[in-house]
Write a protein that holds these residues in place. Structure first.
Motif, mmCIF file in Angstrom:
data_model
loop_
_atom_site.group_PDB
_atom_site.id
_atom_site.type_symbol
_atom_site.label_atom_id
_atom_site.label_comp_id
_atom_site.label_asym_id
_atom_site.label_seq_id
_atom_site.Cartn_x
_atom_site.Cartn_y
_atom_site.Cartn_z
ATOM 1 N N HIS A 178 0.828 -1.200 0.000
ATOM 2 C CA HIS A 178 0.000 0.000 0.000
ATOM 3 C C HIS A 178 0.871 1.262 0.000
ATOM 4 C CE1 HIS A 178 -3.566 -2.337 1.981
ATOM 5 N NE2 HIS A 178 -3.463 -2.557 0.679
ATOM 6 N N TYR A 179 0.399 2.262 -0.717
ATOM 7 C CA TYR A 179 0.995 3.595 -0.712
ATOM 8 C C TYR A 179 0.000 4.563 -0.085
ATOM 9 C CZ TYR A 179 4.751 2.099 -3.873
ATOM 10 O OH TYR A 179 5.841 1.484 -4.424
ATOM 11 N N THR A 180 0.493 5.468 0.746
ATOM 12 C CA THR A 180 -0.372 6.401 1.461
ATOM 13 C C THR A 180 0.099 7.830 1.254
ATOM 14 O OG1 THR A 180 -0.899 4.762 3.167
ATOM 15 C CG2 THR A 180 -1.289 7.062 3.720
ATOM 16 N N VAL A 181 -0.866 8.698 0.987
ATOM 17 C CA VAL A 181 -0.639 10.135 0.909
ATOM 18 C C VAL A 181 -1.408 10.783 2.062
ATOM 19 C CG1 VAL A 181 -0.981 12.226 -0.456
ATOM 20 C CG2 VAL A 181 -0.313 10.100 -1.577
ATOM 21 N N VAL A 182 -0.750 11.631 2.837
ATOM 22 C CA VAL A 182 -1.370 12.283 3.989
ATOM 23 C C VAL A 182 -1.635 13.743 3.636
ATOM 24 C CG1 VAL A 182 -1.188 12.802 6.439
ATOM 25 C CG2 VAL A 182 -0.133 10.722 5.524
ATOM 26 N N ILE A 183 -2.872 14.171 3.855
ATOM 27 C CA ILE A 183 -3.301 15.532 3.538
ATOM 28 C C ILE A 183 -3.579 16.264 4.844
ATOM 29 C CG2 ILE A 183 -5.026 16.943 2.342
ATOM 30 C CD1 ILE A 183 -5.505 14.559 0.489
ATOM 31 N N ALA A 212 -4.028 4.329 14.795
ATOM 32 C CA ALA A 212 -4.677 5.618 14.991
ATOM 33 C C ALA A 212 -3.855 6.779 14.446
ATOM 34 C CB ALA A 212 -4.954 5.852 16.483
ATOM 35 N N LEU A 213 -2.616 6.543 14.058
ATOM 36 C CA LEU A 213 -1.780 7.600 13.494
ATOM 37 C C LEU A 213 -2.123 7.817 12.014
ATOM 38 C CD1 LEU A 213 1.699 6.611 15.007
ATOM 39 C CD2 LEU A 213 0.200 8.467 15.746
ATOM 40 N N PRO A 214 -1.844 8.994 11.484
ATOM 41 C CA PRO A 214 -2.116 9.246 10.060
ATOM 42 C C PRO A 214 -1.085 8.579 9.158
ATOM 43 C CG PRO A 214 -1.152 11.200 11.058
ATOM 44 C CD PRO A 214 -1.372 10.222 12.177
ATOM 45 N N LEU A 215 -1.035 7.255 9.218
ATOM 46 C CA LEU A 215 -0.108 6.475 8.407
ATOM 47 C C LEU A 215 -0.812 5.690 7.314
ATOM 48 C CD1 LEU A 215 2.246 5.057 11.211
ATOM 49 C CD2 LEU A 215 2.728 6.923 9.633
ATOM 50 N N GLY A 216 -2.143 5.652 7.357
ATOM 51 C CA GLY A 216 -2.877 4.917 6.339
ATOM 52 C C GLY A 216 -2.781 3.410 6.466
ATOM 53 N N LEU A 217 -2.474 2.901 7.657
ATOM 54 C CA LEU A 217 -2.400 1.453 7.843
ATOM 55 C C LEU A 217 -3.793 0.845 7.758
ATOM 56 C CD1 LEU A 217 0.120 1.255 10.835
ATOM 57 C CD2 LEU A 217 0.601 0.887 8.414
ATOM 58 N N VAL A 218 -3.951 -0.174 6.936
ATOM 59 C CA VAL A 218 -5.228 -0.878 6.803
ATOM 60 C C VAL A 218 -5.171 -2.075 7.748
ATOM 61 C CG1 VAL A 218 -6.845 -1.952 5.203
ATOM 62 C CG2 VAL A 218 -5.328 -0.128 4.405
ATOM 63 N N LEU A 219 -5.720 -1.914 8.941
ATOM 64 C CA LEU A 219 -5.568 -2.913 9.998
ATOM 65 C C LEU A 219 -6.088 -4.294 9.623
ATOM 66 C CD1 LEU A 219 -6.410 -0.727 13.141
ATOM 67 C CD2 LEU A 219 -4.168 -1.319 12.198
ATOM 68 N N PRO A 220 -7.234 -4.436 8.930
ATOM 69 C CA PRO A 220 -7.688 -5.796 8.580
ATOM 70 C C PRO A 220 -6.688 -6.564 7.719
ATOM 71 C CG PRO A 220 -9.487 -4.241 8.333
ATOM 72 C CD PRO A 220 -8.251 -3.429 8.583
ATOM 73 N N LYS A 221 -5.841 -5.866 6.972
ATOM 74 C CA LYS A 221 -4.862 -6.545 6.131
ATOM 75 C C LYS A 221 -3.712 -7.132 6.940
ATOM 76 C CE LYS A 221 -6.742 -5.581 2.104
ATOM 77 N NZ LYS A 221 -7.199 -6.625 1.162
ATOM 78 N N HIS A 222 -3.582 -6.733 8.202
ATOM 79 C CA HIS A 222 -2.499 -7.226 9.043
ATOM 80 C C HIS A 222 -2.952 -8.339 9.984
ATOM 81 C CE1 HIS A 222 0.407 -4.032 7.968
ATOM 82 N NE2 HIS A 222 -0.656 -3.263 7.854
ATOM 83 N N LEU A 223 -4.208 -8.742 9.918
ATOM 84 C CA LEU A 223 -4.716 -9.782 10.798
ATOM 85 C C LEU A 223 -4.302 -11.159 10.305
ATOM 86 C CD1 LEU A 223 -8.359 -8.473 11.416
ATOM 87 C CD2 LEU A 223 -6.379 -8.237 12.920
ATOM 88 N N LYS A 224 -3.948 -12.044 11.231
ATOM 89 C CA LYS A 224 -3.644 -13.421 10.854
ATOM 90 C C LYS A 224 -4.913 -14.184 10.482
ATOM 91 C CE LYS A 224 0.616 -13.879 13.555
ATOM 92 N NZ LYS A 224 1.327 -14.650 14.607
ATOM 93 N N ILE A 225 -6.008 -13.880 11.164
ATOM 94 C CA ILE A 225 -7.307 -14.472 10.840
ATOM 95 C C ILE A 225 -8.105 -13.410 10.098
ATOM 96 C CG2 ILE A 225 -9.414 -15.515 11.736
ATOM 97 C CD1 ILE A 225 -7.860 -16.402 14.165
ATOM 98 N N PRO A 226 -8.465 -13.615 8.844
ATOM 99 C CA PRO A 226 -9.172 -12.576 8.081
ATOM 100 C C PRO A 226 -10.449 -12.133 8.770
ATOM 101 C CG PRO A 226 -8.461 -14.373 6.638
ATOM 102 C CD PRO A 226 -8.230 -14.826 8.048
#
Length: 512
Positions: free
Chosen positions: A154-159, A491-505
């Motif tokens: 993923h690429y993230t742009v912060v505005i 919670a930081l403005p990093l654009g992390l998509v938390l569901p993509k980091h779960l071991k169990i979808p």
């Protein structure tokens, strides 16, 4: 949670007085099943019954009773849920994962020249450890930071935005802003490669450096001594108890242009986004976000550094007041040390707690429902409220709303006396399907709240403050257990998509 809508449609003027506009009709994803179970849970129930029958036929009644007891315990682990709709199996999984984390010492982090990392930098920990930062220029000539997360591609742009606020604003203007925000979210589903978006509103104490710089530079050398004394006293006393509010919008894109395609490099992605960022910032101005501009690499580094080390905010402000730019690079913005606890997160002389939303407000709410939650609070040094959005494209949205409608109708018709909640859920699913069929966009959304204090003795006060603020917002928040460091980064403005980091979808959990 899911929400379909394009924002409210402003009705034609009428001589009759109209009440305040309300919003609602959000639904929690669910699947059809029996006895409160999802599709996968129902399949386990039927499979367990068939297993018990074969056990009775093959080994007798006693073996069947033992098999039935085992199946019953497994079903109870799925059926027994708490007020946050988390079953016993999920809570047990979190406990086991936390025990494994403590056993492997993965909850401790030390960086820098004397740290555990062999390269000796202050690298970000956890989910953002492998992230890379580059800087590019958009079509307006503005530099913008581009954050790349290799684990998810993923690429993230912060505005950065400067919200106008709702003070002394007509209700009609607020309705227009909310409608513009609804259109902005709906349009994200049509943007190619969009994975997620997030809005972070951060409140923090004002250091007073900017005020002092502005006043001192404006004082007339020939001004009366009394006037100078009044200004100097105001500069010394005003920062006490005052706060600043900052807002960020992070938009996350996929590194691949299509499913199974080749991942694009930062230069290729930067060239493509350079022409798309001006349109995104212009559309945000119609939502009440004020002047929107992409953050540079330096600004993003300062934002993340202050989040992990709140004491550095004074030093960074003083450096800017002196006309200097702190030399920060992405490998230097992480904490010197952190320790993840079961219910809190200790990092660089501060203590943070993060909550996640488990239930949206029931019924309809007004536009100012989150105003008190977003406002500064005396018991919390730094507070961060992040709304997480995952827009769905039109093709997926149609199938999802129809599946939700079928699941809601199945739950209502599977009982001779359906509950009031099942009836209301069916009505809400029908309304969502009708809105989507008329052109509305569908968005999955969540909310994360982080409270940071500089004195560990204020932990209880900060926790009580968030509990009270969540009640005013009609939100049900749950303190994140066992993964406070990951929730803090989310919670930081990093654009992390938390569901993509779960071991169990997450989709598998919904099936239960």
């Amino acid at each position: 949670m899911r929400k379909a809508g394009r924002g409210p449609v402003v009705a034609a003027s009428s001589s009759e007085p109209q009440g305040p506009r309300t919003y609602g009709n959000w639904r929690k994803p669910s699947t059809a099943g029996l006895m409160g179970l999802g599709t996968l849970g129902t399949a386990l129930l039927l499979g367990g019954l068939i297993f018990v029958v074969f056990m009775v036929m093959a080994a007798g009644m006693l073996a069947g009773m033992v098999g039935g007891a085992i199946v019953g315990m497994m079903l109870l682990a799925v059926l027994v849920k708490d007020k946050h709709d988390r079953n016993l199996l999920s809570r047990m999984t979190v406990r086991i994962a936390w025990w494994n984390t403590r056993s492997s010492k993965a909850h401790l982090y030390r960086s820098g020249p004397l740290g555990r990392t062999p390269w000796g930098t202050f690298q970000l920990p956890g989910l953002a450890a492998a992230s890379r930062l580059s800087e590019h220029t958009d079509s307006y000539g503005r530099p913008f930071a581009l954050l790349y997360v290799p684990a998810t591609g993923h690429y993230t742009v912060v505005i950065g935005t400067e919200p106008d606020g709702a003070a002394l604003v007509d209700p009609e203007q607020i309705d227009v802003w909310v409608a513009g925000w609804g259109h902005w979210l709906a349009n994200l589903g049509d943007e190619p490669g969009i994975e997620a978006a997030s809005v972070t509103v951060e409140t923090a104490p004002d250091t007073g450096t900017r005020l002092r710089r502005e006043v001192i530079s404006s004082i007339d050398p020939e001004a009366p001594e009394f006037a100078r004394a009044v200004l100097e006293e105001a500069v010394d006393n005003y920062p006490m108890g005052s706060s600043i509010v900052k807002a960020y919008v992070a938009v996350t894109f996929s590194a691949t242009s299509r499913t199974g395609g080749k991942r694009r490099k930062p230069d290729e992605m930067g060239t493509e986004l350079a022409a798309r960022i001006p349109n995104l910032t212009q559309q945000l101005s119609a939502t009440g976000a004020g002047a929107a501009h992409p953050l540079t690499a330096q600004e993003l580094c300062e934002t993340i550094r202050i989040a992990y080390d709140p004491a550095s905010a004074v030093l960074i402000d003083e450096a800017h007041a002196a006309g200097e730019t702190p030399e920060l690079t992405w490998p230097d913005v992480g904490p010197t040390a952190h320790q993840t606890m079961w219910d809190c997160y200790i990092h660089d002389g501060a203590l943070s707690m993060t909550w996640s939303m488990t239930s949206a407000p029931r019924g309809n709410v007004q536009a100012n429902i989150l105003s008190r939650l977003l406002a500064p609070h005396a018991d919390i040094a730094r507070k961060r409220v992040t709304l997480l959005y995952r827009p769905l494209d039109a093709a997926r949205a149609a199938s999802i709303v129809e599946a939700d409608l079928r699941a809601a109708e199945f739950r209502q018709t599977s009982s001779h006396k359906p509950t009031a909640r099942d009836v209301m859920a069916t009505r809400a699913a029908r309304a969502t399907a009708a809105e989507e069929a008329s052109g509305a966009g569908l968005v999955n959304f969540g909310l994360v709240v982080t409270a940071t204090v500089t004195d560990p003795e204020l932990k209880a006060e900060a926790r009580a403050a968030i509990d009270n603020l969540s009640a005013t917002a009609r939100l049900r928040l749950r303190l994140v257990h066992g993964s406070q460091d990951s929730a803090f980064a989310g919670a930081l403005p990093l654009g992390l998509v938390l569901p993509k980091h779960l071991k169990i979808p997450a989709e598998l959990k919904e099936q239960l």
